[in-house]
Write a protein that holds these residues in place. Structure first.
Motif, short mmCIF file in Angstrom:
data_model
loop_
_atom_site.label_atom_id
_atom_site.label_comp_id
_atom_site.label_asym_id
_atom_site.label_seq_id
_atom_site.Cartn_x
_atom_site.Cartn_y
_atom_site.Cartn_z
N HIS A 1 36.54 41.55 43.76
CA HIS A 1 35.96 42.55 42.86
C HIS A 1 35.42 43.73 43.67
O HIS A 1 34.36 43.67 44.27
CB HIS A 1 34.83 41.95 42.02
CG HIS A 1 34.36 42.87 40.94
ND1 HIS A 1 34.69 42.70 39.61
CD2 HIS A 1 33.63 44.00 41.00
CE1 HIS A 1 34.16 43.68 38.91
NE2 HIS A 1 33.51 44.50 39.73
N HIS B 1 35.78 48.43 43.83
CA HIS B 1 36.12 49.66 43.10
C HIS B 1 36.55 50.69 44.13
O HIS B 1 35.79 51.62 44.46
CB HIS B 1 34.89 50.18 42.33
CG HIS B 1 34.40 49.25 41.27
ND1 HIS B 1 34.87 49.28 39.98
CD2 HIS B 1 33.49 48.24 41.32
CE1 HIS B 1 34.26 48.34 39.26
NE2 HIS B 1 33.43 47.69 40.06
N GLU C 1 37.60 46.07 35.11
CA GLU C 1 36.42 45.35 34.77
C GLU C 1 36.10 45.53 33.29
O GLU C 1 36.08 46.65 32.79
CB GLU C 1 35.26 45.88 35.64
CG GLU C 1 33.92 45.19 35.39
CD GLU C 1 32.89 45.58 36.47
OE1 GLU C 1 33.24 46.31 37.42
OE2 GLU C 1 31.73 45.17 36.34
N HIS D 1 32.29 37.94 37.45
CA HIS D 1 31.87 38.80 38.56
C HIS D 1 30.35 38.78 38.71
O HIS D 1 29.62 39.01 37.75
CB HIS D 1 32.41 40.21 38.25
CG HIS D 1 31.59 41.35 38.74
ND1 HIS D 1 31.33 41.57 40.06
CD2 HIS D 1 30.97 42.36 38.06
CE1 HIS D 1 30.58 42.67 40.19
NE2 HIS D 1 30.35 43.16 38.98
N ASP E 1 31.94 44.25 45.33
CA ASP E 1 31.57 45.27 44.35
C ASP E 1 31.40 46.62 45.04
O ASP E 1 30.68 47.49 44.56
CB ASP E 1 30.30 44.89 43.57
CG ASP E 1 30.24 45.52 42.19
OD1 ASP E 1 31.29 45.98 41.68
OD2 ASP E 1 29.15 45.58 41.61
ZN LIG Z 1 32.15 46.12 39.36
#
Ligand SMILES: [Zn+2]
Length: 264
Positions: free
Chosen positions: A6, A8, A86, A147, A195
């Motif tokens: 997970h 970005h 997500e 998550h 994250d």
């Molecule tokens: Zn996230």
């Protein structure tokens, strides 16, 4: 190989090149989640730059109000994306309950698509853990990556019993509650995440870079009375198993886990 289940990557801006270098150097298979349509477009571009990056489409609960009245605009990206994330609900950082119906509407659209298309979902649960549990049950979702779970232990244990996978991140080094969760995730359901880049900022004081995963593994090894090598190998095997027979990910599995880069 390390697993960042997970992140970005579209949020890195100028630091993207350095991040991709770390991903290549440490061989980090990275699931790059999207927040909305422009975010997914950027993640697709990044996926073209690095074969270890899997771009996925979702609408983050923070963005849900923008999309709740135009769900049809999401259709093509949902069809294209091999994993949906997500997605989820957030009653903690989003304090205005007026936004919750939009969050639910968007999430339910994704969940029904996931069922129809037999896709894994990547779920944000912050402050809404019980509602997430109820929706995953109602839609009979079989395969989800939960998550950064930080909610109540009874809901956590129900999600465990449903067979869900869990990503643990850097908070394992900072929170006794997260350490309890990290200890209780069954060995065959454990995944790691960062994250990145923004997620860890409040904990480490700067944006996260991909090699932060080494710290996550160290924290997990401490929490689970294990060692870093066992943790990273366990997580690699779990991710490989999760995607191996997936109709949308068998090509990714073959390329990343059986390909020229070795390892099974
Ligand atoms: Zn996230």
């Amino acid at each position: 190989m390390l697993i960042d289940a997970h992140a970005h990557l579209d949020r890195y801006g100028d630091a993207l090149e350095a991040a991709l270098e770390e991903i290549a150097q440490h061989r980090i298979f990275t699931i790059s989640n999207s927040l909305d349509l422009p975010s997914y477009k950027r993640n697709l571009e990044i996926g073209e730059m690095c074969e270890l990056v899997l771009p996925t489409f979702g609408v983050h609960p923070w963005m849900a109000p923008e999309y709740a009245d135009r769900l049809e605009d999401l259709h093509d990206a949902i069809e294209q994306s091999p994993v949906l994330g997500e997605i989820g609900l957030d009653y903690f950082f989003v304090e205005d309950p007026a936004e919750y119906p939009a969050q639910r509407k968007v999430l339910e659209f994704f969940l029904s698509s996931a069922v129809q298309q037999d896709k894994i979902v990547s779920v944000h649960t912050k402050g809404a853990e019980k509602d997430i549990l109820d929706l995953l049950t109602r839609y009979d979702i079989q395969r989800a990556i939960i998550h950064w779970y930080s909610g109540p232990l009874d809901v956590f244990r129900e999600l465990v019993s449903m067979g869900m996978y869990f990503t643990v991140g850097i908070e394992v080094l900072y929170s006794e509650h997260i350490r309890t969760i990290a200890r209780e995730v069954p060995s065959d359901r454990l995944l790691t995440e960062t994250d990145n880049p923004g997620g860890p900022k409040g904990l480490i004081g700067s944006i996260g870079m991909p090699a932060l995963l080494l710290e996550v593994a160290r924290g997990l090894a401490g929490a689970r009375n294990s060692d870093v090598e066992t943790i990273t190998e366990t997580v690699r095997r779990n991710l490989a198993r999760l995607i191996e027979d997936d109709p949308w990910l068998s090509g990714t599995h073959a390329r990343v886990f059986e390909g020229q880069h070795g390892g099974t």
